[in-house]
Design a protein around this motif. Sequence first.
Motif, PDB file in Angstrom:
ATOM      1  N   SER A   1      34.546  29.933  31.091  1.00  0.00           N
ATOM      2  CA  SER A   1      35.964  30.064  30.751  1.00  0.00           C
ATOM      3  C   SER A   1      36.251  31.398  30.071  1.00  0.00           C
ATOM      4  O   SER A   1      37.290  32.027  30.327  1.00  0.00           O
ATOM      5  N   LEU A   2      35.355  31.845  29.216  1.00  0.00           N
ATOM      6  CA  LEU A   2      35.558  33.129  28.529  1.00  0.00           C
ATOM      7  C   LEU A   2      35.627  34.288  29.506  1.00  0.00           C
ATOM      8  O   LEU A   2      36.402  35.235  29.322  1.00  0.00           O
ATOM      9  N   GLU A   3      34.829  34.224  30.558  1.00  0.00           N
ATOM     10  CA  GLU A   3      34.706  35.357  31.475  1.00  0.00           C
ATOM     11  C   GLU A   3      35.626  35.253  32.688  1.00  0.00           C
ATOM     12  O   GLU A   3      35.593  36.124  33.551  1.00  0.00           O
ATOM     13  N   SER A   4      36.428  34.229  32.781  1.00  0.00           N
ATOM     14  CA  SER A   4      37.306  34.070  33.943  1.00  0.00           C
ATOM     15  C   SER A   4      38.437  35.094  33.913  1.00  0.00           C
ATOM     16  O   SER A   4      38.813  35.611  32.853  1.00  0.00           O
ATOM     17  N   HIS A   5      38.986  35.375  35.081  1.00  0.00           N
ATOM     18  CA  HIS A   5      40.119  36.289  35.165  1.00  0.00           C
ATOM     19  C   HIS A   5      41.373  35.637  34.582  1.00  0.00           C
ATOM     20  O   HIS A   5      42.211  36.313  33.985  1.00  0.00           O
ATOM     21  N   ILE A   6      41.499  34.331  34.784  1.00  0.00           N
ATOM     22  CA  ILE A   6      42.621  33.565  34.234  1.00  0.00           C
ATOM     23  C   ILE A   6      42.074  32.235  33.718  1.00  0.00           C
ATOM     24  O   ILE A   6      41.221  31.616  34.348  1.00  0.00           O
ATOM     25  N   PHE A   7      42.575  31.814  32.574  1.00  0.00           N
ATOM     26  CA  PHE A   7      42.189  30.509  32.018  1.00  0.00           C
ATOM     27  C   PHE A   7      43.450  29.670  31.880  1.00  0.00           C
ATOM     28  O   PHE A   7      44.454  30.114  31.305  1.00  0.00           O
TER      29      PHE A   7
END
Length: 547
Positions: A444-450
């Motif tokens: 989740s931290l590294e996603s483009h969108i959360f």
Amino acid sequence: MVCKAAMGIKAAAKLRCPPSVAAAARSRLTPWMLRATTTVLLWTCVVQLTTVGNTWGPRVLKGWPSCRTAREAAAAAAAATTRLAMPEPVVVVEKAALPPKRIYRNNGYLMVSCNGGLNQMRAAICDMVVIARYLNVTLIVPELDKTSFWNDPRFVYFSQIFLSPIFFLEPLVDFILLLKCNIVMQTSFSPCFSEFQDIFDTEHFITSLRDEVRILRELPPRVKRRVELGKFHSMPPISWSDISYYHKQILPLIQKYKVLHLNRTDARLANNGLPLEIQRLRCRVNYAALKFTPQIEELGKRVIRILRQNGPFLVLHLRYEMDMLAFSGCTKGCTPKEAEELTRMRYAYPWWKEKVINSFVKRKDGLCPLTPEEIALVLRALGIDQNMQIYIAAGEIYGGKHRMASLTSAYPNVVRKETILKPSDLMFFQNHSSQMAALDYLVSLESHIFVPTYDGNMAKVIEGHRRYMGFKKTILLDRKLIVELVDQYTSGSLRWDEFSSLIKAVHANRMGSAATRTVIPDRPKEEDYFYANPQECLRDPNLLRTS
């Protein structure tokens, strides 16, 4: 009366019962004898394994996360012999310089038992470090939750085994799992309950904060003996307290008893009105000291690497899970049978205080997690590309594939950690909700969108962490308005272009950008959560003026 089967074999031989009666007695006796014999044999093995567990148990798990077979152990031994025969060049790895120890007069020892899920406990650990620091006490590595619903199963698992009617019918499978728990409980890693060291890098946690507070893995022997004799004090601190409460009320208790045990830790420190150095220490613990174990970090990086190879990805924290639906009382889209099942589950857990819930009213108030059908409409309305990878950060979705049909139809590239990784990769994480949640946290931290569909602890803590990382795009959904617009659209009173325009307009300023925390005096539960917006720790405080 003469023909009691319980008189034993010799006594039974002396009696002369009618053949039909004797046959009936033997038929009743046989299953019980088999069950009793099986139980005695199994528990004998358990006792034996417990006795020798400290001797050979650690060797069994030395190669975690994959237990070694005899062949692998032999191969490892051969490799070790070869290395001894042919010494390898010594590689010198420079360790990062440790911060200097803070020297202070110790006022006593603070033990804490965290409660709740992973992210509720994460925030609590940060608060407990701050409290220990400003009371000048020694903190013992926190104990993670073992009592509430959101824990990892061990005792619950045992009770399921021995209360299950299939225990005697399928003893082999259950017994193997039981032995697994029994053996590994003798070692530092437990496959049954997640301890602190199973989720977080304990050594890093201790050493990285040594310039602020003294942290020990366990009580010193002399102090431990006092605790074993009951010479300590245990209590829950008052929620949302400022640091003065801990100085005036808690510190005297520590000085009196030498050991204080805080048995509840959720939201025990205020969001606002605290000195700047306290707020920044909370951030330091959260974003620097609390690192996951190397095994979790490595697996998380692997998932992220696979996702990035296929392009941008959105993480959807879809809290449409059985536990959350039962807890919240939200049954939108459920069949009457499913609604009844969720209600039974809510009544089964005594620590869930709210029992009678009006699902219709709660949904209209925006207090329910969005359904897969609702979130599919919202993502489309926001203009999310249908080819975007959608990573589901959640447990099992209630209703399974049938309930996910609308979402997977709109977005074919829906994936989960279970579909990205091999079963063997997740083998040692199964039945460990906290460790599985840690994987989702990293992704989740590294996603483009959360996109969280419910404002639970994970959603809030990740929102804050992404702000700290540079205001990464986090779409904070207005569920109350979404429900109203979805109902208008599905009833035909709102066209798609109108629905889409309204959804975009509402969320234009809800993308995790800079904002000042809302403060509501005397109502801390209703104000903005510190860990969702740690404004005191952001890289450029001037950005807050733009909100």
